[in-house]
Design an enzyme around this catalytic site. Structure first.
Site, PDB file in Angstrom:
ATOM      1  N   CYS A   1       0.178 -12.326   4.193  1.00 40.05           N
ATOM      2  CA  CYS A   1      -1.505 -12.226   3.780  1.00 40.05           C
ATOM      3  C   CYS A   1      -1.171 -11.580   2.507  1.00 40.05           C
ATOM      4  CB  CYS A   1      -2.197 -11.180   4.677  1.00 40.05           C
ATOM      5  SG  CYS A   1      -3.832 -11.094   3.861  1.00 40.05           S
TER       6      CYS A   1
ATOM      7  N   ASP B   1      -3.099  -9.379   0.967  1.00 42.41           N
ATOM      8  CA  ASP B   1      -3.344  -8.085   1.149  1.00 42.41           C
ATOM      9  C   ASP B   1      -2.513  -7.227   0.070  1.00 42.41           C
ATOM     10  OD1 ASP B   1      -3.972  -5.241   2.168  1.00 42.41           O
ATOM     11  OD2 ASP B   1      -5.125  -6.253   3.385  1.00 42.41           O
TER      12      ASP B   1
ATOM     13  N   CYS C   1      -7.026  -7.211   9.414  1.00 43.04           N
ATOM     14  CA  CYS C   1      -6.903  -8.081   8.142  1.00 43.04           C
ATOM     15  C   CYS C   1      -8.412  -8.487   7.849  1.00 43.04           C
ATOM     16  CB  CYS C   1      -6.212  -9.243   8.630  1.00 43.04           C
ATOM     17  SG  CYS C   1      -6.189 -10.823   7.023  1.00 43.04           S
TER      18      CYS C   1
ATOM     19  N   ARG D   1      -1.778  -4.111   0.521  1.00 44.69           N
ATOM     20  CA  ARG D   1      -1.232  -3.173   1.501  1.00 44.69           C
ATOM     21  C   ARG D   1       0.116  -3.777   2.260  1.00 44.69           C
ATOM     22  NH1 ARG D   1      -6.364  -1.624   4.336  1.00 44.69           N
ATOM     23  NH2 ARG D   1      -6.735  -3.904   4.247  1.00 44.69           N
TER      24      ARG D   1
ATOM     25  N   HIS E   1      -1.185  -9.047   9.591  1.00 40.93           N
ATOM     26  CA  HIS E   1      -1.396  -7.690   9.822  1.00 40.93           C
ATOM     27  C   HIS E   1      -2.515  -7.263  10.325  1.00 40.93           C
ATOM     28  CE1 HIS E   1      -4.380  -6.886   6.454  1.00 40.93           C
ATOM     29  NE2 HIS E   1      -4.008  -8.260   6.014  1.00 40.93           N
TER      30      HIS E   1
HETATM   31 CO    CO Z   1      -5.169  -9.768   5.375  1.00 39.45          CO
END
Ligand code: CO
Length: 213
Positions: free
Chosen positions: A42, A44, A101, A46, A98
Site C-alpha cells: 500500500c 500508506d 487500511c 506508515r 496492512h
Molecule cells: Co493502505
C-alpha cells in the site's frame, strides 16, 4: 527550498553512514540490481517496504498503490510484475497489506473521495461477496481488519492468475506469491499462509496452457 533542507541533510548523513560501513556499496549497486523479492504494498506512508523487513537498497523491487490492488488491466502494476519476473527473475512476490487500511475502509463505506473510488471498486465487490461473514464480527474495526486480510488473499490470487506468473511456472522458473499483512499498531509483519508456488494450487478455470505456435 527551505522545506527540502532537512531531507537533504538526512540524505547526506544516510549516504555517509552506509559508505562508512561498506565503501563500495553504492558503486556495486550502480552496476546492477539483483533483488530476490518483489514487494507489492500500500502507498500508506506508515508502511515503508524496506524498513519493515530490514532490507537494504537493492534487495527489494517495489510497487505500491492505494490498498495494494492488482488488477489485470493496470499497465503500471503489470509492467512491474513482468519486469521483476521475466528480467530480474525474482523468486518471491510479497503482496503486503496492512491492518486499518484507509483504502479498504473507504471501499466499505458510502462516502465519496473522488477518482480513488473507481480504483477501489474491486475491493467493494469483495466486501459485498463477504458481507454476511463480516457482519458476524464484533465491530467495525474487526470488519475492516478482516477485509484487509481478504484483500491480500484476493490480490495474491490476482498475481498468480496473470499470464506473466503462469508462463514463468510453465518454463520451470521458481516463483512463489506470498500474502502478508503488517500491523501499524505493533510493527509486526506476518504471513497469511496463502502462498501460491505453482498453477496446480489454483482452480483450473484460472489456468492457461502455453501459447500454441
Ligand atoms: Co493502505
Amino acid at each position: 527550498m527551505h522545506d527540502l533542507q532537512e531531507l537533504l541533510d538526512n540524505n547526506a548523513r544516510w549516504a555517509d553512514a552506509i559508505k562508512q560501513r561498506d565503501p563500495d556499496f553504492f558503486a556495486k549497486l550502480a552496476r546492477q540490481q539483483t533483488p530476490e523479492y518483489l514487494w507489492i504494498g500500500c502507498s500508506d506512508a506508515r508502511v515503508p517496504a524496506n524498513e519493515i523487513v530490514g532490507m537494504l537498497p537493492g534487495d527489494l523491487f517495489v510497487h505500491r498503490n492505494v490498498a495494494n490492488v492488482v488488477l489485470p488491466t493496470d499497465l503500471n502494476c503489470l509492467s512491474v510484475i513482468q519486469y521483476a519476473v521475466d528480467v530480474l527473475k525474482v523468486r518471491h512476490i510479497l503482496v503486503t497489506g496492512h491492518y486499518g487500511c484507509g483504502g479498504v475502509r473507504a471501499a466499505m463505506g458510502d462516502r465519496q473521495y473522488g477518482l480513488i473510488d473507481g480504483w477501489l471498486r474491486s475491493i467493494r465487490d469483495l466486501y459485498y461477496v463477504n458481507r454476511h461473514a463480516l457482519a458476524q464480527l464484533p465491530n467495525e474495526e474487526a470488519q475492516v481488519d478482516r477485509m484487509c486480510e481478504l484483500n491480500v488473499i484476493q490480490q495474491v490470487e490476482n498475481v498468480a492468475h496473470t499470464t506473466i506468473v503462469q508462463n514463468a511456472w510453465l518454463r520451470g522458473q521458481e516463483l512463489s506469491v506470498h500474502g502478508c499483512i503488517y500491523g501499524i499498531k505493533d510493527g509486526r509483519w506476518k504471513s497469511l499462509d496463502t502462498t501460491i508456488s505453482g498453477a496446480e494450487q489454483m482452480p483450473e478455470q484460472f489456468r492457461y496452457r502455453p501459447i500454441q505456435r
